[in-house]
Design an enzyme around this catalytic site. Sequence first.
Site, mmCIF file in Angstrom:
data_model
loop_
_atom_site.group_PDB
_atom_site.id
_atom_site.type_symbol
_atom_site.label_atom_id
_atom_site.label_comp_id
_atom_site.label_asym_id
_atom_site.label_seq_id
_atom_site.Cartn_x
_atom_site.Cartn_y
_atom_site.Cartn_z
ATOM 1 N N ASP A 98 45.840 38.224 39.536
ATOM 2 C CA ASP A 98 44.565 37.664 39.078
ATOM 3 C C ASP A 98 44.682 36.308 38.384
ATOM 4 O O ASP A 98 43.693 35.791 37.864
ATOM 5 C CB ASP A 98 43.865 38.658 38.136
ATOM 6 C CG ASP A 98 43.370 39.874 38.895
ATOM 7 O OD1 ASP A 98 42.767 39.677 39.965
ATOM 8 O OD2 ASP A 98 43.585 40.993 38.426
ATOM 9 N N ASP A 158 40.122 40.642 47.465
ATOM 10 C CA ASP A 158 39.803 39.769 46.326
ATOM 11 C C ASP A 158 40.838 38.651 46.165
ATOM 12 O O ASP A 158 40.559 37.591 45.612
ATOM 13 C CB ASP A 158 39.775 40.570 45.017
ATOM 14 C CG ASP A 158 39.141 41.938 45.119
ATOM 15 O OD1 ASP A 158 39.236 42.554 46.189
ATOM 16 O OD2 ASP A 158 38.579 42.397 44.124
HETATM 17 N N1 GLY Z 1 38.369 41.556 41.576
HETATM 18 C C1 GLY Z 1 37.787 42.731 41.098
HETATM 19 C C2 GLY Z 1 36.372 42.901 41.495
HETATM 20 O O1 GLY Z 1 35.844 42.180 42.314
HETATM 21 O O2 GLY Z 1 35.747 43.817 40.970
#
Ligand code: GLY
Length: 381
Positions: A98, A158
């Site tokens: 992240d 993501d």
């Molecule tokens: N990246 C986590 C979400 O989109 O909830």
Amino acid sequence: MNKPPIDVDATVARITFKLAAYDVTQSEKTAYPNEAKGALWSTVPAPDWVSGFYPGALWYAYEFAQRRGWPDQDQWRQRADAWTVGITEEQFTTTNHDLGFMIMDSFGHAFRLTGEARYKSVVLQAAQSLGKRFIPQVGMIRSWGDIDDAKNYIVIIDNMMNLELLIWASENGGPADLKKIALDHADRSIVEFFRADDSTCHVLDLDPATGLVKRKYTHQGLNDESCWSRGQTWAIYGYAYLYEATGTDRYLQQSLKAAEYYLARLPTDHVPPSDFNSGLTALEFKDSSAAALASCAFFRLSRLCQAPADKTRFWDAAVQTLASLVNAPYFSKDSGFASALRYQARNYHPDATHRLTNTGLIFGDYYLLEALLAYDSATKA
Ligand code: GLY
């Protein structure tokens, strides 16, 4: 091009009022807004994936105040800086993927808007840390799990949003191989995440020794075969960004395919359900954060597409989505709700005890501001 009435100044002022209201309650600047069901934000510390969105929203507030020549611009810069520096240590983290969200939204904007070298060095280090989560035999960045887990290698859609960190670093003094890592990840993602109908799956479980996919499943959608709407918008946005960054047509085509799937299924208010296959159309099951992301991506596609018909189509989709989000029932003007956007969804789950919809989330507010700035740039040009 159509211009529905979006009062950018008034809407940004309402959002930034909420941002400032939270800041004054915090002397330490270490509890980052996360989620709001009412007047108060629940918070997370700097290592959480959402930590960068609040400083990022403050940097957008600073950018907007600068644009308008507003007298409070220095105050926004100070606020944004104070919440950005709290994330500094994350530049060394190698425990998750992240870093793109956390560092580009905070330090990335800080450097873009100020040019101060102290911000840039953090971005460059963070990119190197993220690069350590890539192994060539898989050809993708590991999203979750320990860096040396020999059994599981989990990658989620993501992750498309974290590639900008690598590409930016490689083009601004960091190692060139970071860009190759990003593009290898993007190329394998086209093969593995997309289905024949151009919907995306959410999670890949790979064998780190062979690189083969063991299983595809969902973490935040209805089921393993369904399309989680925010996952779809991470893909639309991620490939649109990659096309702008590289000029490579296959990334534009992938973004367009993902966008076609999304647009064909949108309800009339331009805000998708949290999962396209859930069959649940009520407000409480929608995800306005996905709509905010989609609006940002459609502004970009409108700018990048060459054919006039595509430009107009994506402009209309971006503006209609934004117009819906800045009005009732999605936009919250009152101080009794901490977040600007109502009806965001963390995840959809068939079992209500594991479901989190009908809430406020800091990242939806961040992308709403980004979309407003994009609309403002395009209409003031
Ligand atoms: N990246 C986590 C979400 O989109 O909830």
